[in-house]
Design an enzyme around this catalytic site. Structure first.
Site, short mmCIF file in Angstrom:
data_model
loop_
_atom_site.label_atom_id
_atom_site.label_comp_id
_atom_site.label_asym_id
_atom_site.label_seq_id
_atom_site.Cartn_x
_atom_site.Cartn_y
_atom_site.Cartn_z
N ASP A 1 0.83 -1.21 0.00
CA ASP A 1 0.00 0.00 0.00
C ASP A 1 0.87 1.26 0.00
O ASP A 1 1.66 1.48 0.93
CB ASP A 1 -0.89 -0.07 1.26
CG ASP A 1 -1.99 0.96 1.27
OD1 ASP A 1 -2.04 1.80 0.36
OD2 ASP A 1 -2.80 0.92 2.21
N ASP B 1 -10.34 4.07 -1.45
CA ASP B 1 -11.03 3.13 -0.55
C ASP B 1 -12.54 3.16 -0.79
O ASP B 1 -13.14 4.23 -0.84
CB ASP B 1 -10.75 3.48 0.91
CG ASP B 1 -9.28 3.30 1.25
OD1 ASP B 1 -8.46 3.16 0.33
OD2 ASP B 1 -8.98 3.29 2.45
C1 GAL Z 1 -5.57 2.33 2.77
C2 GAL Z 1 -5.97 1.19 1.88
C3 GAL Z 1 -6.99 0.37 2.62
C4 GAL Z 1 -6.39 -0.15 3.91
C5 GAL Z 1 -5.82 1.00 4.74
C6 GAL Z 1 -5.01 0.51 5.93
O1 GAL Z 1 -4.64 3.12 2.13
O2 GAL Z 1 -6.49 1.69 0.69
O3 GAL Z 1 -7.43 -0.69 1.80
O4 GAL Z 1 -5.39 -1.06 3.60
O5 GAL Z 1 -4.98 1.82 3.98
O6 GAL Z 1 -4.42 1.55 6.64
#
Ligand code: GAL
Length: 401
Positions: free
Chosen positions: A163, A223
């Protein structure tokens, strides 16, 4: 060779053999990177499993992951095809003096957890970031990529979600591909296959290069959670046009299923499942599998609907007709039939027709309702269904020649 000593000939020959074998090794390694080596047999159909993020966020712990893994089996979801048990953010502890990452106190034994998951016949997923910190502020993999890949391999990890998060503080956008490739090469070096899931919210048109840096799936959107049908439908329907970038081993990922999370009503949940299957999207359930109603379970495990997602032809479906909030999408299936979805994005029930001309069927066709698992008969010209508000219907259409 006049004037040449035997020992010179020997060392000359040895030198060439050494250079030749080094060349072969380098060429082999280059081929492994280019072809994906141990990675090539992964995700030939879109990955199916569970991810903890939407249910637990940072409150996740080993107990919750084990309970959900067990429920994946006892509920019948494993039998329906769900395999990956993916821990998202917030498992990380500190690095030791040698730079190796350790899990935090909520995850006292990652290897043991991996063994438990494997013991259930499931696969183990984990999460990190190319940046110094994850999105929730935990330790990322920046400058420790190889060590982390080795640690994951030691723990028995089968899936890595990577990520972007704080990577934007250390890399410029034009370094993004290299940052993702770096972890891919680190995974390759471990020799352990891991589904590689890129998560950078669709930045830099990731669908154009995700596969070339080793990605098996890449998030195409921000998200999906937190705004109910508005966000699920916006992200889902905007996948149209990205179909040419998806195929066996490399898929567009519009994010985790919101089914059973209390964000969507029944028809909206049915819309997400229908659309994700037409899209050949990864099917990662996001709900608490240990407390799941019958309705949620039936939406998540509907066999003929899932078969559309998992169809071996591996084609992402696309929109073929739209009139305001009414849409018809088609996904060609192995064997020549077509999955056809009818979507009603409006707030009133409406009749929608999938005209055979629009879906590439030229004659009479047999139509089967995939949610009801019921043959509907032979139709000429088209198929019409009454679709509830924010709802969907899905049929398989098989031309009779
Ligand atoms: C976001 C991601 C989510 C989740 C989250 C965790 O950036 O898109 O799916 O993983 O971080 O902090």
């Amino acid at each position: 060779m006049p004037g040449t000593r035997t020992s010179d000939v020997k060392s000359f020959t040895t030198l060439w053999l050494t250079l030749l074998s080094a060349g072969l090794v380098i060429a082999g390694a280059a081929r492994a990177v280019a072809s994906g080596g141990p990675q090539t047999q992964l995700a030939l159909t879109p990955p199916m499993g569970w991810n903890d993020w939407y249910q637990y966020e940072c409150k996740v712990d080993e107990k919750a992951v084990k309970a959900n893994a067990a429920a994946l089996v006892s509920s019948g979801m494993k039998a329906a095809g769900y395999r990956y048990v993916n821990i998202d953010d917030c498992w990380q502890g500190q690095r030791d003096a040698n730079g190796f990452i350790h899990s935090n106190s909520r995850f006292p034994d990652m290897k043991g957890l991996g063994d438990y998951i494997h013991g259930l016949g499931l696969q183990f997923g984990i999460y990190s970031s190319p940046g110094p910190k994850t999105c929730a502020g935990y330790e990322g993999s920046y400058t420790h990529e190889q060590q982390d890949a080795e640690t994951y391999a030691r723990w028995g990890v089968d899936f890595l979600k990577y990520d972007w998060c704080s990577a934007s503080q250390v890399y410029s956008p034009d370094q993004m591909q290299a940052a993702y490739r770096k972890m891919y090469e680190a995974i390759l070096k471990t020799g352990r296959p891991m589904v590689y899931s890129l998560c950078q919210y669709g930045l830099e048109a990731v669908w154009r290069w995700g596969a070339s840096v080793g990605g098996n799936v890449w998030r195409t959107t921000d998200d999906i959670g937190g705004d109910g049908y508005a966000r699920v439908s916006m992200f889902g329907f905007q996948q149209n046009g990205l179909e040419k970038f998806a195929g066996p081993g490399h898929w567009n990922d519009p994010d985790i299923l919101q089914i059973g999370l209390g964000q969507l009503n029944f028809d909206e949940e049915k819309t997400q499942m229908t659309l994700w299957c037409i899209l050949a999207a990864p099917l990662l359930a996001g709900n608490d599998l240990t407390h799941m109603g019958q309705q949620t379970l039936s939406l998540l495990t509907s066999a003929e609907v899932i078969a559309v997602d998992q169809d071996p032809k591996g084609v992402q479906g696309q929109r073929v007709w739209q009139e305001g909030p009414f849409e018809v999408w088609v996904k060609p299936l192995a064997g020549g039939s077509k999955a056809v979805a009818l979507f009603n994005r409006s707030l009133s029930a409406l009749t929608i027709t999938a005209r055979f001309g629009d879906i590439g069927v030229h004659d009479r066709a047999e139509v089967r309702d995939l949610w009801a698992r019921k043959d509907l008969g032979v139709f000429n010209d088209g198929f019409t269904a009454k679709v509830p508000p924010h709802g969907a219907a899905m049929v398989r259409v098989k031309e009779i020649r």
